[in-house]
Design an enzyme around this catalytic site. Structure first.
Site, PDB file in Angstrom:
ATOM      1  N   ARG A 227       0.843  -1.192   0.000  1.00  0.00           N
ATOM      2  CA  ARG A 227       0.000   0.000   0.000  1.00  0.00           C
ATOM      3  C   ARG A 227       0.880   1.245   0.000  1.00  0.00           C
ATOM      4  O   ARG A 227       1.934   1.276   0.629  1.00  0.00           O
ATOM      5  CB  ARG A 227      -0.924   0.020   1.232  1.00  0.00           C
ATOM      6  N   HIS A 275      -0.546   0.424  -9.932  1.00  0.00           N
ATOM      7  CA  HIS A 275      -1.270  -0.502  -9.044  1.00  0.00           C
ATOM      8  C   HIS A 275      -1.790  -1.720  -9.811  1.00  0.00           C
ATOM      9  O   HIS A 275      -2.972  -2.061  -9.764  1.00  0.00           O
ATOM     10  CB  HIS A 275      -2.423   0.225  -8.347  1.00  0.00           C
TER      11      HIS A 275
END
Length: 312
Positions: A227, A275
């Site tokens: 993250r 991502h």
């Protein structure tokens, strides 16, 4: 058996059809605002509060490996889901192989000095460089869950010294295990490539900061696959500018999409992807969900349940 489905971007019709094929005795429907009809299971990603609130569900499946977003919403809206209802995350479902591909290819990219050769190419310089040895290229994984284990497994084949750091001791073959804050310094001191696969919890936000980076060997590398909030981006950039870090590969960011004004875009030793390191593969996700629901219905033990207190 009634199943409700919600995902803001997935093709709901495809999922409904595929789930009903995998679970012939189930009726699956896409949840829409105003649907308060009973359901046994819910499959969700970023669900509205009203979708789950007040329902007597047997279980909720989050359509991804990360559960930080839904846990944050549950903390803000405790009425959204009774604490007794089990919450499941997708366990691997093809993500492990994707993480293996990503991590191994990037470690090898740095090990073979392709980043340095690209920089030389940009200067039109023909200059063979000294090779690195595997012995000096220790890889350390922080976050030793299912995906961390998969990444370690893929790197073993290349002969790199491997270590992991986590809350509990691991007994992975060929991997040195470190536990807790008291062993973090020893873990970092010999880690040439740091791979982050930590869950997003209150304890891990901002963990990759100047204090942590200073404990790595000079010329280390950081690969963030977890993250964006784990990384203090200003500290990372400072470590790159000082030479403490030789490079960073980032798949996740504190703000996504990454703002155009971010200096990460322009830093010569930062590589990035949007991502995509490990995405949900529908067929494999449906296989896991249908298998787990079948086990739950039979009262059999299952894996993948989220510990809400721990945050993963």
């Amino acid at each position: 058996m009634e199943i409700i489905f919600y995902h803001p971007t997935f093709n709901a019709a495809w999922w409904v059809n595929a789930l009903e094929k995998a679970l012939p005795h189930a009726r699956v429907r896409e949840w829409k605002v105003g649907d308060n009809n009973p359901a046994d299971y819910a499959l969700v990603w970023q669900p509205p509060v009203e979708m789950l609130a007040g329902r007597r569900l047997k279980a909720v499946f989050v359509l991804g490996a990360g559960v930080d977003a839904i846990l944050s919403k549950l903390n803000a809206h405790p009425e959204m889901l009774d604490a007794s209802i089990p919450l499941f995350r997708l366990e691997d479902t093809g993500m492990g192989l994707q993480m293996q591909e990503y991590a191994a290819s990037q470690v090898l990219h740095w090990f073979r000095r392709f980043d340095d050769y690209q920089a030389l190419k940009n200067q039109a310089l023909w200059k063979p460089l000294p090779e690195y040895t595997r012995e000096e290229f220790s890889v350390g994984i922080i976050g030793a869950g299912v995906l961390g284990a998969k990444v370690a497994e893929s790197l073993q084949a290349w002969g790199f010294p491997l270590r992991c750091w986590s809350r509990s001791r691991k007994s992975w073959p060929g991997v040195e295990s470190y536990v807790g804050r008291e062993e973090l310094r020893a873990f970092l001191n010999q880690t040439r490539v740091l791979i982050n696969l930590l869950p997003n919890t209150a304890q891990t936000v901002g963990i990759i900061n100047s204090e942590l980076l200073d404990q790595l060997p000079d010329g280390a590398y950081v690969l963030n696959l977890a993250r964006g909030v784990h990384v203090q981006e200003a500290d990372l950039l400072a470590a790159l500018d000082s030479g403490k870090l030789k490079g960073a590969m980032l798949d996740v960011f504190s703000q996504e999409p990454l703002p155009q004004e971010s200096p990460l875009w322009r830093h010569p030793r930062v590589a990035m992807t949007p991502h995509i390191a490990a995405v949900t593969r529908p067929a494999e996700a449906i296989d896991y969900i249908s298998r787990t629901i079948t086990q739950l219905e039979k009262g059999e033990p299952v894996t993948g349940q989220v510990d809400r207190a721990r945050g993963y």
